[in-house]
Design a protein around this motif. Structure first.
Motif, PDB file in Angstrom:
ATOM      1  N   PRO A 102       0.825  -1.210   0.000  1.00 29.55           N
ATOM      2  CA  PRO A 102       0.000   0.000   0.000  1.00 29.55           C
ATOM      3  C   PRO A 102       0.862   1.264   0.000  1.00 29.55           C
ATOM      4  CG  PRO A 102      -0.740  -1.565   1.662  1.00 29.55           C
ATOM      5  CD  PRO A 102       0.588  -2.057   1.167  1.00 29.55           C
ATOM      6  N   VAL A 103       0.453   2.237  -0.776  1.00 32.06           N
ATOM      7  CA  VAL A 103       1.171   3.503  -0.857  1.00 32.06           C
ATOM      8  C   VAL A 103       0.193   4.645  -0.638  1.00 32.06           C
ATOM      9  CG1 VAL A 103       2.490   5.039  -2.347  1.00 32.06           C
ATOM     10  CG2 VAL A 103       2.902   2.587  -2.440  1.00 32.06           C
ATOM     11  N   LYS A 104       0.556   5.573   0.247  1.00 38.14           N
ATOM     12  CA  LYS A 104      -0.276   6.750   0.473  1.00 38.14           C
ATOM     13  C   LYS A 104       0.128   7.853  -0.497  1.00 38.14           C
ATOM     14  CE  LYS A 104       0.917   7.239   4.733  1.00 38.14           C
ATOM     15  NZ  LYS A 104       1.024   7.853   6.083  1.00 38.14           N
ATOM     16  N   VAL A 105      -0.845   8.509  -1.046  1.00 33.75           N
ATOM     17  CA  VAL A 105      -0.617   9.715  -1.827  1.00 33.75           C
ATOM     18  C   VAL A 105      -1.185  10.844  -0.986  1.00 33.75           C
ATOM     19  CG1 VAL A 105      -0.999  10.872  -4.008  1.00 33.75           C
ATOM     20  CG2 VAL A 105      -0.904   8.378  -3.927  1.00 33.75           C
ATOM     21  N   VAL A 106      -0.302  11.697  -0.442  1.00 38.67           N
ATOM     22  CA  VAL A 106      -0.738  12.613   0.601  1.00 38.67           C
ATOM     23  C   VAL A 106      -0.332  14.043   0.316  1.00 38.67           C
ATOM     24  CG1 VAL A 106      -0.513  10.801   2.331  1.00 38.67           C
ATOM     25  CG2 VAL A 106       1.365  12.361   1.949  1.00 38.67           C
ATOM     26  N   GLU A 107      -0.890  14.937   1.098  1.00 36.63           N
ATOM     27  CA  GLU A 107      -0.449  16.315   1.131  1.00 36.63           C
ATOM     28  C   GLU A 107       0.233  16.560   2.475  1.00 36.63           C
ATOM     29  OE1 GLU A 107      -3.736  18.890   0.501  1.00 36.63           O
ATOM     30  OE2 GLU A 107      -3.666  18.707  -1.670  1.00 36.63           O
ATOM     31  N   GLY A 108       1.335  17.270   2.440  1.00 33.52           N
ATOM     32  CA  GLY A 108       1.929  17.712   3.688  1.00 33.52           C
ATOM     33  C   GLY A 108       3.113  16.923   4.179  1.00 33.52           C
ATOM     34  N   GLU A 109       3.356  15.728   3.666  1.00 37.07           N
ATOM     35  CA  GLU A 109       4.497  14.962   4.130  1.00 37.07           C
ATOM     36  C   GLU A 109       5.725  15.298   3.308  1.00 37.07           C
ATOM     37  OE1 GLU A 109       4.239  10.937   5.173  1.00 37.07           O
ATOM     38  OE2 GLU A 109       2.129  10.979   5.647  1.00 37.07           O
ATOM     39  N   GLY A 110       6.886  14.945   3.831  1.00 41.78           N
ATOM     40  CA  GLY A 110       8.123  15.183   3.118  1.00 41.78           C
ATOM     41  C   GLY A 110       9.302  14.759   3.955  1.00 41.78           C
ATOM     42  N   GLU A 111      10.486  14.799   3.343  1.00 43.75           N
ATOM     43  CA  GLU A 111      11.688  14.323   4.030  1.00 43.75           C
ATOM     44  C   GLU A 111      12.707  15.420   4.298  1.00 43.75           C
ATOM     45  OE1 GLU A 111      13.040  10.208   2.914  1.00 43.75           O
ATOM     46  OE2 GLU A 111      11.996  10.699   1.054  1.00 43.75           O
ATOM     47  N   VAL A 112      12.645  16.534   3.545  1.00 43.38           N
ATOM     48  CA  VAL A 112      13.665  17.577   3.686  1.00 43.38           C
ATOM     49  C   VAL A 112      13.004  18.955   3.689  1.00 43.38           C
ATOM     50  CG1 VAL A 112      15.444  16.183   2.580  1.00 43.38           C
ATOM     51  CG2 VAL A 112      14.028  17.691   1.178  1.00 43.38           C
ATOM     52  N   HIS A 345      13.131  18.021  -5.580  1.00 36.87           N
ATOM     53  CA  HIS A 345      12.179  18.944  -4.948  1.00 36.87           C
ATOM     54  C   HIS A 345      10.931  18.221  -4.449  1.00 36.87           C
ATOM     55  CE1 HIS A 345      14.115  22.827  -5.668  1.00 36.87           C
ATOM     56  NE2 HIS A 345      14.526  22.332  -6.815  1.00 36.87           N
ATOM     57  N   SER A 346      10.629  17.057  -5.010  1.00 36.60           N
ATOM     58  CA  SER A 346       9.439  16.315  -4.582  1.00 36.60           C
ATOM     59  C   SER A 346       9.514  15.887  -3.126  1.00 36.60           C
ATOM     60  CB  SER A 346       9.248  15.069  -5.464  1.00 36.60           C
ATOM     61  OG  SER A 346       9.008  15.435  -6.802  1.00 36.60           O
ATOM     62  N   ALA A 347      10.726  15.794  -2.595  1.00 35.14           N
ATOM     63  CA  ALA A 347      10.907  15.289  -1.228  1.00 35.14           C
ATOM     64  C   ALA A 347      10.726  16.355  -0.161  1.00 35.14           C
ATOM     65  CB  ALA A 347      12.299  14.667  -1.092  1.00 35.14           C
ATOM     66  N   VAL A 348      10.352  17.569  -0.545  1.00 36.64           N
ATOM     67  CA  VAL A 348      10.263  18.673   0.409  1.00 36.64           C
ATOM     68  C   VAL A 348       9.094  18.476   1.380  1.00 36.64           C
ATOM     69  CG1 VAL A 348       8.730  20.121  -0.983  1.00 36.64           C
ATOM     70  CG2 VAL A 348      10.375  21.199   0.573  1.00 36.64           C
ATOM     71  N   ARG A 349       9.247  19.027   2.572  1.00 35.39           N
ATOM     72  CA  ARG A 349       8.155  19.022   3.548  1.00 35.39           C
ATOM     73  C   ARG A 349       7.255  20.229   3.296  1.00 35.39           C
ATOM     74  NH1 ARG A 349      12.423  17.504   7.030  1.00 35.39           N
ATOM     75  NH2 ARG A 349      12.725  19.694   7.617  1.00 35.39           N
ATOM     76  N   THR A 350       6.156  20.005   2.652  1.00 31.10           N
ATOM     77  CA  THR A 350       5.198  21.087   2.412  1.00 31.10           C
ATOM     78  C   THR A 350       3.846  20.516   2.033  1.00 31.10           C
ATOM     79  OG1 THR A 350       4.765  23.134   1.195  1.00 31.10           O
ATOM     80  CG2 THR A 350       5.718  21.321  -0.051  1.00 31.10           C
ATOM     81  N   LYS A 351       2.830  21.297   2.239  1.00 28.94           N
ATOM     82  CA  LYS A 351       1.474  20.932   1.842  1.00 28.94           C
ATOM     83  C   LYS A 351       1.080  21.634   0.544  1.00 28.94           C
ATOM     84  CE  LYS A 351      -3.277  21.093   3.638  1.00 28.94           C
ATOM     85  NZ  LYS A 351      -4.142  21.529   4.752  1.00 28.94           N
ATOM     86  N   TYR A 352       1.888  22.606   0.138  1.00 28.05           N
ATOM     87  CA  TYR A 352       1.521  23.447  -1.001  1.00 28.05           C
ATOM     88  C   TYR A 352       2.564  23.308  -2.114  1.00 28.05           C
ATOM     89  CZ  TYR A 352      -1.419  25.281   2.672  1.00 28.05           C
ATOM     90  OH  TYR A 352      -2.328  25.381   3.703  1.00 28.05           O
ATOM     91  N   PRO A 353       2.237  22.603  -3.170  1.00 30.89           N
ATOM     92  CA  PRO A 353       3.196  22.361  -4.260  1.00 30.89           C
ATOM     93  C   PRO A 353       3.805  23.631  -4.837  1.00 30.89           C
ATOM     94  CG  PRO A 353       1.291  20.928  -4.513  1.00 30.89           C
ATOM     95  CD  PRO A 353       0.971  21.870  -3.379  1.00 30.89           C
TER      96      PRO A 353
END
Length: 512
Positions: A102-112, A345-353
């Motif tokens: 299972p994979v979550k597709v989420v808003e707001g998560e990130g690694e950096v 840039h996809s790995a950023v911690r943000t909720k707003y692309p």
């Protein structure tokens, strides 16, 4: 015995290059096929696509590269952190099945952080082209080439904004919180939303294949090879103890790279957010010293840039010299439109692309407008470039070293150190790009992850020891081929980016 082994190695390398060139020439010739500008000068069609695409996005988003420049700086500084979700990851958009479960597709998560994502991406783009590519461009087109470099850098900021916004919008997160993103995902998922499901899957696969090839070649072997060439030169050339022993340099680099990339994007970001500011500041300080010594020449240098920008030599130098030599060698290139940077840039911690898209537009400004322009000024002021010089990458690096040496004798050693850092940082970032593409095609298990990373380190050793020849040409072609599926996706998904930008602007206006 050693002479026999060296000769045998050279003969084998020549044979491999010849066989490889014959097998892949159709692909290389197709990617770099030229559209004639004059009777004797042409420009590859892929570069025309990149330029026109950047111009289109600049106009479509009403000069976002200029109007949102200071907003981007504020995002990097953390001025808008209070606007982010205080509980990252709580908004689950979708749950889907993947090869790994299972994979979550989420808003707001990130690694950096925003800053770490920016430095990770810059580390892949600030490289040898900021040193060698500029010298090559000026050799072909004279000082006026600098003007066109700046223009292309400014336009590229808009392309980078679009692709990195999409990278965050369509990313995925696995059960361990690891981010997977980039063109593979926004092509597949974004085009599906638009009713082009089969086209999206096809383009995503093509992009992933090209990205893997580019990571092994232009993002790895070429970087370590050119770093070794300069290192060998400053340590004595043919008299150096490292002469004909590139594998030792490659082995050391492979160990260093392997130590970092095993930890994934978090470890890469922790390294690049320290290396990138240091290496850029170190190089710029060296350049500033030379400019300071020759400060009286600076106005004349700018005048020659302006005067030369609009004569035929300047135009040819700007577009052919910079875009072909610098951009082709994946070092001058800010890679805007290629799609690679959106992976980091996809790995950023943000909720707003759109917030990360704005951060990303700073990349071309840093690596092209600032670093390349300062390099050009030094080359012009020190008069090491003469008109119509035909230079390769290695000669371009050595000319820049010569320009720095005119100010302080030990500056070439500083440049050698900077080039090694440029190469190292590019390699660790490109390893991440390549692994993301690898995992998209072959799954996200530990075995597939380590298989790719071991292969990457092996290619590092090979790259330092070999004469790359046609292999590098092929890998460059693969990097440029990435723009074909990526640009298709960017054009189709531009309205999605506009929605995200409007959403973020509205948020800033309502909560500041």
């Amino acid at each position: 015995m050693s002479i026999v082994l060296i000769n045998a190695s050279q003969n084998l390398d020549e044979m491999i290059n010849e066989k490889f060139k014959n097998a892949t020439s159709w692909f290389i010739d197709g990617i770099f096929a030229e559209i004639p500008l004059t009777q004797n000068v042409g420009i590859p069609w892929v570069l025309i696509v990149l330029i026109l695409g950047a111009l289109y996005f600049t106009l479509y988003f009403r000069f976002v590269n200029i109007t949102e420049f200071f907003t981007a700086i504020k995002v990097v500084r953390g001025n808008f952190e209070h606007l982010e979700n205080p509980n990252p990851g709580e908004e689950i958009v979708e749950i889907k099945e993947d090869k790994s479960g299972p994979v979550k597709v989420v808003e707001g998560e990130g690694e950096v952080s925003h800053f770490q994502a920016l430095t990770a991406a810059i580390s892949a783009t600030v490289g040898l082209g900021n040193i060698a590519g500029v010298a090559i461009a000026l050799g072909i087109g004279g000082p006026g080439a600098t003007f066109w470099m700046i223009l292309i850098g400014l336009l590229g900021m808009s392309s980078k904004f679009v692709e990195c916004t999409l990278g965050v919008k369509y990313r995925e997160v696995n059960a361990e919180g690891t981010i997977f993103g980039g063109p593979m995902y926004y092509l597949k998922k974004g085009l599906k939303e638009k009713g082009f499901q089969k086209l999206g899957r096809f383009l995503a696969i093509i992009f992933a294949i090209m990205c893997i090839g580019g990571s092994f070649g232009g993002g790895n072997m070429f970087q370590v090879n050119q770093a070794f060439k300069l290192f060998e030169h400053v340590t004595g050339g043919t008299e150096s103890i490292f002469h004909e022993r590139g594998w030792i340099f490659g082995l050391i680099m492979a160990i260093m790279v392997g130590t970092v990339i095993i930890g994934g994007i978090r470890k890469i970001a922790r390294v690049t957010d320290k290396i990138v500011p240091f290496m850029v500041i170190t190089y710029i300080l060296a350049v500033i010293v030379i400019l300071g010594i020759n400060y009286q020449e600076i106005p004349d240098a700018f005048q020659s840039i302006w005067n030369g920008a609009f004569n035929p030599q300047g135009i040819i130098g700007g577009f052919v010299g910079v875009l072909i030599q610098g951009f082709k060698r994946a070092a001058f290139s800010n890679e805007a439109g290629i799609g690679s940077a959106s992976i980091a840039h996809s790995a950023v911690r943000t909720k707003y692309p759109a917030s990360e898209g704005l951060v990303a537009l700073l990349e071309p400004f840093i690596d092209t407008v600032i670093v390349c322009t300062m390099t050009a000024l030094v080359l012009i002021i020190t008069n090491v470039i003469t008109p119509n010089m035909a230079l390769n990458d290695e000669e371009g690096v050595l000319l820049t070293a010569q320009a720095l040496e005119s100010g302080i004798s030990w500056f070439p050693y500083l440049l050698s150190f900077a080039v090694i850092l440029f190469a190292f940082s590019s390699m660790i970032s490109w390893s991440y790009y390549g692994y993301q593409a690898w995992s998209y095609l072959f799954g996200r298990g530990k075995k597939t992850e380590y298989a790719y990373k071991i292969l990457f380190c092996i290619f590092t050793i090979i790259g330092a020891a070999a004469t790359l020849g046609a292999v590098t040409d092929f890998s460059d072609a693969m990097i440029f081929a990435m723009l074909i599926p990526n640009m298709i996706g960017l054009f189709i998904l531009s309205p999605k980016v506009a929605e995200e930008l409007k959403r973020y602007r509205k948020l800033i206006a309502s909560k500041i």
